[in-house]
Design an enzyme around this catalytic site. Structure first.
Site, PDB file in Angstrom:
ATOM      1  N   TYR A  33       0.845  -1.196   0.000  1.00 19.79           N
ATOM      2  CA  TYR A  33       0.000   0.000   0.000  1.00 19.79           C
ATOM      3  C   TYR A  33       0.880   1.246   0.000  1.00 19.79           C
ATOM      4  O   TYR A  33       1.952   1.282   0.623  1.00 19.79           O
ATOM      5  CB  TYR A  33      -1.000  -0.015   1.157  1.00 19.79           C
ATOM      6  CG  TYR A  33      -0.698   0.885   2.324  1.00 19.79           C
ATOM      7  CD1 TYR A  33      -0.946   2.255   2.249  1.00 19.79           C
ATOM      8  CD2 TYR A  33      -0.199   0.369   3.515  1.00 19.79           C
ATOM      9  CE1 TYR A  33      -0.691   3.079   3.326  1.00 19.79           C
ATOM     10  CE2 TYR A  33       0.050   1.184   4.593  1.00 19.79           C
ATOM     11  CZ  TYR A  33      -0.188   2.546   4.495  1.00 19.79           C
ATOM     12  OH  TYR A  33       0.072   3.360   5.566  1.00 19.79           O
ATOM     13  N   PHE A  75      -4.175   1.001  12.187  1.00 12.66           N
ATOM     14  CA  PHE A  75      -4.048  -0.312  11.550  1.00 12.66           C
ATOM     15  C   PHE A  75      -2.590  -0.670  11.268  1.00 12.66           C
ATOM     16  O   PHE A  75      -2.155  -1.800  11.504  1.00 12.66           O
ATOM     17  CB  PHE A  75      -4.859  -0.338  10.252  1.00 12.66           C
ATOM     18  CG  PHE A  75      -4.586  -1.537   9.389  1.00 12.66           C
ATOM     19  CD1 PHE A  75      -5.184  -2.765   9.664  1.00 12.66           C
ATOM     20  CD2 PHE A  75      -3.733  -1.447   8.297  1.00 12.66           C
ATOM     21  CE1 PHE A  75      -4.925  -3.872   8.876  1.00 12.66           C
ATOM     22  CE2 PHE A  75      -3.461  -2.552   7.502  1.00 12.66           C
ATOM     23  CZ  PHE A  75      -4.074  -3.767   7.802  1.00 12.66           C
ATOM     24  N   ASP A  76      -1.811   0.286  10.731  1.00 16.21           N
ATOM     25  CA  ASP A  76      -0.399   0.029  10.428  1.00 16.21           C
ATOM     26  C   ASP A  76       0.365  -0.464  11.649  1.00 16.21           C
ATOM     27  O   ASP A  76       1.082  -1.465  11.609  1.00 16.21           O
ATOM     28  CB  ASP A  76       0.288   1.315   9.951  1.00 16.21           C
ATOM     29  CG  ASP A  76      -0.285   1.873   8.685  1.00 16.21           C
ATOM     30  OD1 ASP A  76      -1.520   1.970   8.592  1.00 16.21           O
ATOM     31  OD2 ASP A  76       0.495   2.227   7.797  1.00 16.21           O
ATOM     32  N   THR A  77       0.211   0.299  12.737  1.00 16.03           N
ATOM     33  CA  THR A  77       0.926  -0.037  13.961  1.00 16.03           C
ATOM     34  C   THR A  77       0.496  -1.398  14.490  1.00 16.03           C
ATOM     35  O   THR A  77       1.337  -2.223  14.875  1.00 16.03           O
ATOM     36  CB  THR A  77       0.682   1.040  15.026  1.00 16.03           C
ATOM     37  OG1 THR A  77       1.142   2.305  14.546  1.00 16.03           O
ATOM     38  CG2 THR A  77       1.410   0.704  16.316  1.00 16.03           C
TER      39      THR A  77
END
Length: 424
Positions: A97, A189-191
């Protein structure tokens, strides 16, 4: 080469929300780069999540005009929600992404996906915090980014350097195991994905990137930071209690050798402090309940014994991340030794109080004992960390004439005791 190949190697997802002014130019730029520089089969997926402007039409037009570009329309907003939906349905070997603004130099795209295509790593992230990264952004955002990542490393037992750079990739195999465990649908969300990956023993590859801040970014820093802190607490609690089942992920695809990352020292202090406050309040209430019937010293002993057993059990599970019955009895015995030391501190405070103020009231006794119990709590933390719940290592086996092997950490959680064979 695009997705017309039988096997799709790379799916590059571009989440977007109300990006009508820049989407066409940025997707065309990304498409041109992929055609000229990206090896293997690829496609670009525009993930429009609940846009209210002309973004959906522009995305559809781009998909119709450009070979290898797809458009997906989602009814609800949220970067995490968009990535979970598109990545979860993608057939590609590697899922990528990129932020729609293309702040990250695309020259880092091939180094990002290469270790995943080769099987060397499970996830790859761009990092703006490496010494060789070239970053252009304001001092406020730089400070917030570095503070956030420092907080992550000090409290959650992780080692990756940049959690929120919008430039990431994951293998489909890793995504199939991790996406169902990720609860956040927005910026955290990434973390969450990275924390769970590292705690499950997956390999995270970092790529230094060149990055230019988007001055028109619409991200609300204050609300995002608040949600990130809530997310950190939720994930920390889930890992500590075993609610988030990462052990099956490690058994399926975790790397060898591996020991579960321990809770960071700052988070241990915070958790221990919270449990200590609860224990202190419970101690004061129990002492006040027992004191009229059994006397000061006996009430002190009973109240401290009851709270010590509960304190040891809570710290074993929540502060030091140990679950299951293995070693629980030994920990309680050692905890009682620590209790004896703590009792000596509190009992000694009563002796001193009664010697200096023979007619001290019950309120004064409670005040002195509360202060002494706080001191005893500090001593208990030091002894718990250095003795009761310290990390134990197997002895090194050294064959004469050979170098010593690296020590192997024994993981306390029995769920991770069974190790899979190393992956090829």
């Amino acid at each position: 080469m695009t997705e017309t190949d039988q096997t799709l190697d790379i799916d590059i997802v571009v989440p977007c929300h109300d990006e009508q002014d820049t989407l066409a130019a940025h997707v065309r730029r990304l498409h041109a780069f992929c055609r000229s520089s990206l090896p293997g089969s690829w496609r670009i997926t525009i993930a429009d999540n609940a846009s209210t402007d002309d973004t959906p039409r522009i995305a559809d037009d781009l998909a119709a005009m450009l070979d290898g570009v797809h458009a997906v329309h989602l009814p609800l907003k949220g970067r995490g929600r968009a990535l979970k939906a598109v990545w979860g349905a993608s057939p590609a070997r590697v899922l990528v992404y990129l932020d729609e603004d293309l702040s990250t130099d695309l020259a880092a795209l091939e180094p990002l996906v290469a270790p995943l295509l080769s099987g060397h790593s499970d996830l790859a992230i761009g990092t703006r915090l490496a010494g060789s990264s070239r970053v252009v952004r304001g001092g406020k955002r730089e400070f917030i980014s570095r503070s956030y990542n420092l907080l992550l490393r000090s409290t959650m037992g992780v080692s990756f350097s940049d959690a929120q750079c919008g430039f990431k990739a994951i293998t489909r195999e890793a995504a199939e195991h991790l996406l169902p465990l990720c609860e956040d649908d927005a910026w955290f969300f990434d973390t969450e994905l990275l924390v769970l990956a590292e705690h499950a023993g997956l390999r995270v590859h970092e790529v230094p990137v060149d990055w230019v801040d988007d001055v028109d970014s619409s991200v609300d820093i204050t609300s995002t930071a608040t949600e990130d802190l809530r997310g950190m607490w939720r994930v920390s609690r889930g890992l500590a209690t075993g609610r988030i089942p990462i052990a099956p992920v490690y058994r399926a695809i975790g790397r060898q050798p591996f020991s579960t990352p321990h809770v960071g020292i700052l988070e241990q202090v915070l958790r221990f402090g919270a449990i200590g406050v609860v224990s202190t309040i419970a101690f004061a209430l129990l002492y006040a309940l027992f004191r009229p019937a059994i006397g000061a010293q006996t009430a002190d002993f009973v109240a401290l014994l009851v709270t010590a057993v509960g304190n040891t059990a809570l710290n074993r599970r929540f502060t030091f991340g140990m679950r299951g019955r293995a070693g629980a009895g030994r920990h309680q015995v050692q905890g009682l030794v620590v209790f004896g030391i703590a009792w000596a501190i509190t009992a000694g405070s009563l002796v001193v109080l009664h010697a200096t103020a023979p007619g001290a009231s019950h309120g004064a006794e409670i005040a002195v004992l509360t202060a002494a119990n706080l001191l005893a709590t500090l001593v208990r933390f030091v002894l718990f960390k250095a003795w009761v719940f310290r990390t134990r290592r197997r002895p090194e086996l050294v064959t004469p004439g050979t170098a010593a092997a690296a020590p192997v950490t024994v993981v306390a959680d029995p769920a991770t005791a069974s190790r899979p064979a190393p992956r090829a």
